[in-house]
Design an enzyme around this catalytic site. Structure first.
Site, PDB file in Angstrom:
ATOM      1  N   TYR A  75       0.716  -1.179  -0.094  1.00 45.23           N
ATOM      2  CA  TYR A  75       0.043   0.192   0.146  1.00 45.23           C
ATOM      3  C   TYR A  75       0.812   1.243   0.039  1.00 45.23           C
ATOM      4  CZ  TYR A  75      -4.391  -1.936  -0.270  1.00 45.23           C
ATOM      5  OH  TYR A  75      -5.661  -2.748  -0.886  1.00 45.23           O
ATOM      6  N   VAL A 111      -9.971   4.530  -5.205  1.00 53.36           N
ATOM      7  CA  VAL A 111      -9.856   4.740  -3.776  1.00 53.36           C
ATOM      8  C   VAL A 111      -8.782   5.975  -3.685  1.00 53.36           C
ATOM      9  CG1 VAL A 111     -10.458   2.534  -2.833  1.00 53.36           C
ATOM     10  CG2 VAL A 111      -7.910   3.207  -3.672  1.00 53.36           C
ATOM     11  N   HIS A 127     -15.340   2.127  -2.012  1.00 55.73           N
ATOM     12  CA  HIS A 127     -14.257   1.257  -1.739  1.00 55.73           C
ATOM     13  C   HIS A 127     -13.376   2.078  -0.756  1.00 55.73           C
ATOM     14  CE1 HIS A 127     -14.808  -1.741  -5.266  1.00 55.73           C
ATOM     15  NE2 HIS A 127     -16.087  -1.701  -4.371  1.00 55.73           N
ATOM     16  N   CYS A 135      -8.468   1.625  12.032  1.00 52.89           N
ATOM     17  CA  CYS A 135      -8.328   0.458  12.872  1.00 52.89           C
ATOM     18  C   CYS A 135      -8.734  -0.845  12.319  1.00 52.89           C
ATOM     19  CB  CYS A 135      -8.668   0.841  14.217  1.00 52.89           C
ATOM     20  SG  CYS A 135      -8.224  -0.225  15.511  1.00 52.89           S
ATOM     21  N   CYS A 152      -7.991   2.041  20.525  1.00 58.24           N
ATOM     22  CA  CYS A 152      -7.729   0.814  21.078  1.00 58.24           C
ATOM     23  C   CYS A 152      -6.367   0.292  21.118  1.00 58.24           C
ATOM     24  CB  CYS A 152      -9.219  -0.207  20.359  1.00 58.24           C
ATOM     25  SG  CYS A 152      -8.514  -0.779  18.795  1.00 58.24           S
ATOM     26  N   ASN A 215     -15.810   1.892 -22.282  1.00 53.55           N
ATOM     27  CA  ASN A 215     -14.672   0.848 -21.867  1.00 53.55           C
ATOM     28  C   ASN A 215     -14.139   0.404 -23.434  1.00 53.55           C
ATOM     29  OD1 ASN A 215     -13.275  -1.610 -21.083  1.00 53.55           O
ATOM     30  ND2 ASN A 215     -14.742  -1.259 -19.360  1.00 53.55           N
ATOM     31  N   ALA A 233     -11.728   6.599 -21.230  1.00 54.17           N
ATOM     32  CA  ALA A 233     -12.258   7.623 -20.495  1.00 54.17           C
ATOM     33  C   ALA A 233     -11.820   9.047 -20.816  1.00 54.17           C
ATOM     34  CB  ALA A 233     -12.179   7.366 -19.115  1.00 54.17           C
TER      35      ALA A 233
HETATM   36  N1  APR Z   1     -10.819   4.069 -20.222  1.00 53.85           N
HETATM   37  C1  APR Z   1     -11.908   3.330 -19.700  1.00 53.85           C
HETATM   38  N2  APR Z   1     -11.917   1.923 -19.396  1.00 53.85           N
HETATM   39  C2  APR Z   1     -10.880   1.549 -19.285  1.00 53.85           C
HETATM   40  C3  APR Z   1      -9.426   2.046 -19.594  1.00 53.85           C
HETATM   41  C4  APR Z   1      -9.725   3.517 -19.922  1.00 53.85           C
HETATM   42  N3  APR Z   1      -8.481   4.321 -20.177  1.00 53.85           N
HETATM   43  N4  APR Z   1      -8.358   1.220 -19.491  1.00 53.85           N
HETATM   44  C5  APR Z   1      -8.888   0.136 -18.856  1.00 53.85           C
HETATM   45  N5  APR Z   1     -10.234   0.267 -18.772  1.00 53.85           N
HETATM   46  C6  APR Z   1     -11.048  -0.863 -18.494  1.00 53.85           C
HETATM   47  C7  APR Z   1     -10.844  -2.269 -18.555  1.00 53.85           C
HETATM   48  O1  APR Z   1     -11.346  -2.739 -19.714  1.00 53.85           O
HETATM   49  C8  APR Z   1     -11.721  -2.810 -17.341  1.00 53.85           C
HETATM   50  O2  APR Z   1     -12.872  -3.215 -18.151  1.00 53.85           O
HETATM   51  O3  APR Z   1     -11.425  -0.654 -17.212  1.00 53.85           O
HETATM   52  C9  APR Z   1     -11.777  -1.879 -16.593  1.00 53.85           C
HETATM   53  C10 APR Z   1     -11.102  -2.110 -15.217  1.00 53.85           C
HETATM   54  O4  APR Z   1     -11.499  -3.289 -14.464  1.00 53.85           O
HETATM   55  P1  APR Z   1     -11.079  -3.659 -12.992  1.00 53.85           P
HETATM   56  O5  APR Z   1      -9.602  -3.600 -12.909  1.00 53.85           O
HETATM   57  O6  APR Z   1     -11.896  -5.035 -12.970  1.00 53.85           O
HETATM   58  O7  APR Z   1     -11.479  -2.497 -12.314  1.00 53.85           O
HETATM   59  P2  APR Z   1     -13.095  -2.281 -11.291  1.00 53.85           P
HETATM   60  O8  APR Z   1     -14.076  -2.894 -12.393  1.00 53.85           O
HETATM   61  O9  APR Z   1     -12.840  -0.849 -10.943  1.00 53.85           O
HETATM   62  O10 APR Z   1     -12.725  -3.391 -10.321  1.00 53.85           O
HETATM   63  C11 APR Z   1     -13.601  -3.025  -9.011  1.00 53.85           C
HETATM   64  O11 APR Z   1     -11.617  -4.530  -8.005  1.00 53.85           O
HETATM   65  O12 APR Z   1      -9.611  -3.790  -8.858  1.00 53.85           O
HETATM   66  C12 APR Z   1     -10.396  -4.268  -7.641  1.00 53.85           C
HETATM   67  O13 APR Z   1     -10.943  -2.957  -5.632  1.00 53.85           O
HETATM   68  C13 APR Z   1     -10.524  -3.020  -6.895  1.00 53.85           C
HETATM   69  O14 APR Z   1     -12.402  -1.028  -6.964  1.00 53.85           O
HETATM   70  C14 APR Z   1     -11.765  -2.383  -7.635  1.00 53.85           C
HETATM   71  C15 APR Z   1     -12.619  -3.364  -7.882  1.00 53.85           C
END
Ligand code: APR
Length: 250
Positions: A75, A111, A127, A135, A152, A215, A233
């Site tokens: 982290y 996050v 999240h 804690c 605590c 996506n 995005a």
């Molecule tokens: N723009 C848009 N989408 C994108 C881009 C981009 N530049 N780059 C990647 N992606 C897409 C990927 O194709 C994928 O579908 O973002 C998605 C990311 O997926 P995950 O890594 O599974 O993320 P998320 O859906 O937020 O996962 C939820 O899981 O990774 C853990 O705790 C973490 O909050 C997160 C949770």
């Protein structure tokens, strides 16, 4: 049966009309939203020192209980990545949209606080936040770099939701309420695989709320959304928001 629309280069009139008509828009964001800011997604290969660890085995309460220092070090590395990252044009576009329509909600699984750094105020964080500690025993919030809980004496850990943990109840309630009251939902950069966040766009679809997905890859949602915009995005959001604010024809 919904008429699905996979946008090509050009944005179509149907989407433009929907965007401009939206009074209570909700934007759901996931790790893909932060990818272009330099925060790697969990599912991307880990780099350097951490390459041999599976994040699924670091971001769990069991991992922290077994190897607390390893998890804290991981982290610390992610916190540095986040501190160096900067909001991109997509984050700024959402802040601009909120300025034009203060009813807009951003509901994020991220996050990193990037939406707020770009100027969004109405942000629900499902999240938690990586730059805070809490804690592990009593959940009292703490500011890094404190080592033990002031209340605590329990061990401190990042204030994020790990696999297998419950989401903050109030944030979850707010998120579902915003989605059922929405008249347009955008799902941006999320694989829609991780529950319960993944059920938010499902809830919108079930309620008949139009859903737009941004996506570059297809997700389990892409077949069923009203508009899938394959791309990133930072490419799509500024275009969509310029249409909403009529700074562009489209
Ligand atoms: N723009 C848009 N989408 C994108 C881009 C981009 N530049 N780059 C990647 N992606 C897409 C990927 O194709 C994928 O579908 O973002 C998605 C990311 O997926 P995950 O890594 O599974 O993320 P998320 O859906 O937020 O996962 C939820 O899981 O990774 C853990 O705790 C973490 O909050 C997160 C949770």
């Amino acid at each position: 049966m919904r008429e699905r629309d996979v946008a090509s280069e050009a944005m179509n009139q149907h989407l433009v009309t929907r965007l401009r008509a939206a009074r209570r828009p909700v934007v759901l964001t996931g790790a893909g939203m932060s990818a272009e800011s330099g925060v790697p997604t969990f599912r991307e290969a880990q780099s350097g020192l951490w390459a041999r660890f599976d994040p699924m085995e670091l971001a769990t309460p069991e991992a922290f209980e077994r190897h607390p220092q390893r998890v804290l070090d991981w982290y610390a590395w992610r916190r540095e990545l986040v501190a160096r990252a900067k909001p991109h044009a997509g984050h700024r576009a959402l802040a601009h949209w909120e300025a034009a329509n203060p009813a807009l909600w951003v509901i994020t699984q991220n996050v990193d606080g990037m939406h707020q750094r770009a100027g969004s105020h109405r942000v629900v964080e499902l999240h938690g936040r990586i730059d805070r500690d809490r804690c592990h025993h009593c959940a009292a919030v703490a500011e890094p770099p404190a080592k033990a809980c002031a209340r605590c004496g329990g061990p401190l850990r990042p204030d994020v939701v790990w696999f297998g943990e419950m989401l903050p109840e109030q944030a979850l309630r707010q998120a579902f309420q915003a989605v059922v009251e929405a008249d347009l939902v955008l799902s941006v950069g999320t694989s829609t695989l991780v529950q319960p966040a993944a059920s938010l766009p499902e809830e919108a679809l079930a309620a008949g709320v139009p859903v737009v997905e941004i996506n570059p890859e297809a997700t389990p949602l892409s077949d069923r959304v009203d508009h899938w915009l394959p791309g990133t995005a930072s490419a799509w959001l500024p275009r969509l928001v310029a249409v909403v604010t009529r700074e562009s024809q489209y």
